[in-house]
Design a protein around this motif. Structure first.
Motif, PDB file in Angstrom:
ATOM      1  N   ILE A 110      -4.347  -0.740   0.388  1.00  0.00           N
ATOM      2  CA  ILE A 110      -4.266  -1.943   1.220  1.00  0.00           C
ATOM      3  C   ILE A 110      -2.869  -2.012   1.827  1.00  0.00           C
ATOM      4  O   ILE A 110      -1.880  -2.065   1.100  1.00  0.00           O
ATOM      5  CB  ILE A 110      -4.545  -3.214   0.396  1.00  0.00           C
ATOM      6  N   PRO A 111      -2.771  -2.028   3.156  1.00  0.00           N
ATOM      7  CA  PRO A 111      -1.443  -2.101   3.785  1.00  0.00           C
ATOM      8  C   PRO A 111      -0.686  -3.369   3.382  1.00  0.00           C
ATOM      9  O   PRO A 111      -1.284  -4.421   3.156  1.00  0.00           O
ATOM     10  CB  PRO A 111      -1.761  -2.122   5.281  1.00  0.00           C
ATOM     11  N   ASP A 112       0.617  -3.254   3.266  1.00  0.00           N
ATOM     12  CA  ASP A 112       1.524  -4.376   2.986  1.00  0.00           C
ATOM     13  C   ASP A 112       1.292  -5.045   1.638  1.00  0.00           C
ATOM     14  O   ASP A 112       1.500  -6.243   1.486  1.00  0.00           O
ATOM     15  CB  ASP A 112       1.438  -5.430   4.097  1.00  0.00           C
ATOM     16  N   THR A 113       0.842  -4.291   0.645  1.00  0.00           N
ATOM     17  CA  THR A 113       0.741  -4.821  -0.719  1.00  0.00           C
ATOM     18  C   THR A 113       1.536  -3.923  -1.649  1.00  0.00           C
ATOM     19  O   THR A 113       1.769  -2.754  -1.360  1.00  0.00           O
ATOM     20  CB  THR A 113      -0.720  -4.905  -1.209  1.00  0.00           C
ATOM     21  N   SER A 127     -17.147  -6.392  -3.330  1.00  0.00           N
ATOM     22  CA  SER A 127     -17.282  -7.696  -2.695  1.00  0.00           C
ATOM     23  C   SER A 127     -16.129  -8.047  -1.761  1.00  0.00           C
ATOM     24  O   SER A 127     -16.296  -8.844  -0.867  1.00  0.00           O
ATOM     25  CB  SER A 127     -17.423  -8.781  -3.765  1.00  0.00           C
ATOM     26  N   ASP A 128     -14.975  -7.456  -1.933  1.00  0.00           N
ATOM     27  CA  ASP A 128     -13.806  -7.887  -1.163  1.00  0.00           C
ATOM     28  C   ASP A 128     -13.027  -6.748  -0.533  1.00  0.00           C
ATOM     29  O   ASP A 128     -11.818  -6.808  -0.460  1.00  0.00           O
ATOM     30  CB  ASP A 128     -12.843  -8.638  -2.088  1.00  0.00           C
ATOM     31  N   PHE A 129     -13.684  -5.703  -0.091  1.00  0.00           N
ATOM     32  CA  PHE A 129     -12.972  -4.548   0.444  1.00  0.00           C
ATOM     33  C   PHE A 129     -12.985  -4.581   1.959  1.00  0.00           C
ATOM     34  O   PHE A 129     -14.009  -4.803   2.581  1.00  0.00           O
ATOM     35  CB  PHE A 129     -13.603  -3.245  -0.031  1.00  0.00           C
ATOM     36  N   GLY A 130     -11.818  -4.340   2.548  1.00  0.00           N
ATOM     37  CA  GLY A 130     -11.709  -4.291   3.996  1.00  0.00           C
ATOM     38  C   GLY A 130     -11.991  -2.893   4.520  1.00  0.00           C
ATOM     39  O   GLY A 130     -11.952  -1.912   3.767  1.00  0.00           O
ATOM     40  N   PRO A 131     -12.253  -2.767   5.827  1.00  0.00           N
ATOM     41  CA  PRO A 131     -12.586  -1.452   6.394  1.00  0.00           C
ATOM     42  C   PRO A 131     -11.460  -0.423   6.256  1.00  0.00           C
ATOM     43  O   PRO A 131     -11.721   0.740   5.957  1.00  0.00           O
ATOM     44  CB  PRO A 131     -12.898  -1.747   7.857  1.00  0.00           C
ATOM     45  N   GLN A 132     -10.211  -0.825   6.458  1.00  0.00           N
ATOM     46  CA  GLN A 132      -9.105   0.134   6.324  1.00  0.00           C
ATOM     47  C   GLN A 132      -8.919   0.554   4.867  1.00  0.00           C
ATOM     48  O   GLN A 132      -8.577   1.701   4.581  1.00  0.00           O
ATOM     49  CB  GLN A 132      -7.811  -0.453   6.889  1.00  0.00           C
ATOM     50  N   GLN A 133      -9.152  -0.374   3.951  1.00  0.00           N
ATOM     51  CA  GLN A 133      -9.058  -0.046   2.535  1.00  0.00           C
ATOM     52  C   GLN A 133     -10.121   1.000   2.173  1.00  0.00           C
ATOM     53  O   GLN A 133      -9.822   1.984   1.492  1.00  0.00           O
ATOM     54  CB  GLN A 133      -9.247  -1.299   1.686  1.00  0.00           C
ATOM     55  N   GLY A 167       4.003   3.116 -11.155  1.00  0.00           N
ATOM     56  CA  GLY A 167       4.575   4.210 -10.384  1.00  0.00           C
ATOM     57  C   GLY A 167       4.966   3.785  -8.979  1.00  0.00           C
ATOM     58  O   GLY A 167       4.862   2.619  -8.595  1.00  0.00           O
ATOM     59  N   GLU A 168       5.424   4.774  -8.210  1.00  0.00           N
ATOM     60  CA  GLU A 168       5.827   4.495  -6.832  1.00  0.00           C
ATOM     61  C   GLU A 168       4.594   4.394  -5.931  1.00  0.00           C
ATOM     62  O   GLU A 168       3.494   4.776  -6.321  1.00  0.00           O
ATOM     63  CB  GLU A 168       6.767   5.588  -6.318  1.00  0.00           C
ATOM     64  N   LEU A 169       4.817   3.889  -4.726  1.00  0.00           N
ATOM     65  CA  LEU A 169       3.731   3.799  -3.758  1.00  0.00           C
ATOM     66  C   LEU A 169       3.313   5.204  -3.336  1.00  0.00           C
ATOM     67  O   LEU A 169       4.143   6.076  -3.146  1.00  0.00           O
ATOM     68  CB  LEU A 169       4.161   2.990  -2.537  1.00  0.00           C
ATOM     69  N   VAL A 170       2.025   5.411  -3.207  1.00  0.00           N
ATOM     70  CA  VAL A 170       1.469   6.707  -2.848  1.00  0.00           C
ATOM     71  C   VAL A 170       0.906   6.613  -1.433  1.00  0.00           C
ATOM     72  O   VAL A 170       0.190   5.667  -1.103  1.00  0.00           O
ATOM     73  CB  VAL A 170       0.349   7.121  -3.829  1.00  0.00           C
ATOM     74  N   THR A 171       1.225   7.585  -0.598  1.00  0.00           N
ATOM     75  CA  THR A 171       0.692   7.609   0.756  1.00  0.00           C
ATOM     76  C   THR A 171      -0.767   8.038   0.710  1.00  0.00           C
ATOM     77  O   THR A 171      -1.094   9.066   0.127  1.00  0.00           O
ATOM     78  CB  THR A 171       1.485   8.592   1.630  1.00  0.00           C
ATOM     79  N   THR A 172      -1.633   7.241   1.314  1.00  0.00           N
ATOM     80  CA  THR A 172      -3.051   7.573   1.383  1.00  0.00           C
ATOM     81  C   THR A 172      -3.441   7.718   2.848  1.00  0.00           C
ATOM     82  O   THR A 172      -3.150   6.847   3.662  1.00  0.00           O
ATOM     83  CB  THR A 172      -3.917   6.491   0.716  1.00  0.00           C
ATOM     84  N   VAL A 173      -4.087   8.813   3.149  1.00  0.00           N
ATOM     85  CA  VAL A 173      -4.510   9.095   4.526  1.00  0.00           C
ATOM     86  C   VAL A 173      -5.953   8.632   4.692  1.00  0.00           C
ATOM     87  O   VAL A 173      -6.813   9.022   3.906  1.00  0.00           O
ATOM     88  CB  VAL A 173      -4.385  10.601   4.826  1.00  0.00           C
ATOM     89  N   PRO A 174      -6.222   7.795   5.694  1.00  0.00           N
ATOM     90  CA  PRO A 174      -7.598   7.319   5.881  1.00  0.00           C
ATOM     91  C   PRO A 174      -8.540   8.427   6.349  1.00  0.00           C
ATOM     92  O   PRO A 174      -8.127   9.362   7.029  1.00  0.00           O
ATOM     93  CB  PRO A 174      -7.463   6.227   6.942  1.00  0.00           C
ATOM     94  N   ALA A 175      -9.795   8.289   5.967  1.00  0.00           N
ATOM     95  CA  ALA A 175     -10.824   9.209   6.457  1.00  0.00           C
ATOM     96  C   ALA A 175     -11.037   8.954   7.941  1.00  0.00           C
ATOM     97  O   ALA A 175     -10.836   7.827   8.417  1.00  0.00           O
ATOM     98  CB  ALA A 175     -12.128   8.976   5.698  1.00  0.00           C
ATOM     99  N   PRO A 176     -11.448   9.970   8.698  1.00  0.00           N
ATOM    100  CA  PRO A 176     -11.700   9.752  10.127  1.00  0.00           C
ATOM    101  C   PRO A 176     -12.785   8.695  10.341  1.00  0.00           C
ATOM    102  O   PRO A 176     -13.762   8.651   9.609  1.00  0.00           O
ATOM    103  CB  PRO A 176     -12.176  11.114  10.626  1.00  0.00           C
ATOM    104  N   VAL A 177     -12.593   7.856  11.313  1.00  0.00           N
ATOM    105  CA  VAL A 177     -13.544   6.791  11.610  1.00  0.00           C
ATOM    106  C   VAL A 177     -14.945   7.347  11.875  1.00  0.00           C
ATOM    107  O   VAL A 177     -15.941   6.751  11.492  1.00  0.00           O
ATOM    108  CB  VAL A 177     -13.029   5.975  12.817  1.00  0.00           C
TER     109      VAL A 177
END
Length: 145
Positions: free
Chosen positions: A31-34, A79-85, A114-124
């Motif tokens: 989730i961005p910005d969390t 129940s509470d997941f956004g599309p980018q997530q 731990g530290e923040l981990v970079t996650t790459v989104p799947a292609p739309v």
């Protein structure tokens, strides 16, 4: 044998992604910005499953490696997941199943210490929404959209 390994990696990855049967987990890396421990990132994945690896029958795939043409379907329910997530979760799942990341990568994504981990989104183009449940008819569905 290779398809069997892919299927096995997919199921073990989904098991880590699903997490404990009860209780909330921190999805902060998806989730961005969390940040770790952020109450807005606490969610629960209610269901996850995957179909078998299917043989691609459309188009001209003669001479193409099966790993580039065959496909599977992954089903997630929450129940509470956004599309980018969801795109970021599927991107992490794909990275582990393809073998570009190990299973510990997904475990690091849920590590609140731990530290923040970079996650790459799947292609739309590879993600589709099958159904949405807005709850009871008496509810105000317009506020949910």
């Amino acid at each position: 044998y290779a398809k069997f390994n892919v299927q096995r990696r997919l199921r073990s990855t989904l098991k880590v992604l699903r997490g404990p049967a009860k209780g909330l987990r921190s999805f902060h890396n998806f989730i961005p910005d969390t940040k770790p421990g952020d109450p807005a990132a606490m969610r629960q994945l209610q269901h996850s499953s995957a179909a078998n690896v299917f043989w691609e029958l459309r188009g001209d795939t003669l001479g193409t490696r099966w790993a580039e043409t065959d496909w599977t379907m992954v089903s997630l329910s929450a129940s509470d997941f956004g599309p980018q997530q969801l795109r970021r979760m599927v991107g992490a799942l794909v990275a582990v199943v393809r073998g570009t990341e190990g299973l510990e990568y997904l475990e690091r994504c849920f590590d609140v210490k731990g530290e923040l981990v970079t996650t790459v989104p799947a292609p739309v183009e590879s993600v589709s929404l099958h159904t949405v449940d807005f709850g009871t008819r008496a509810g105000d569905w317009r506020s949910s959209v």
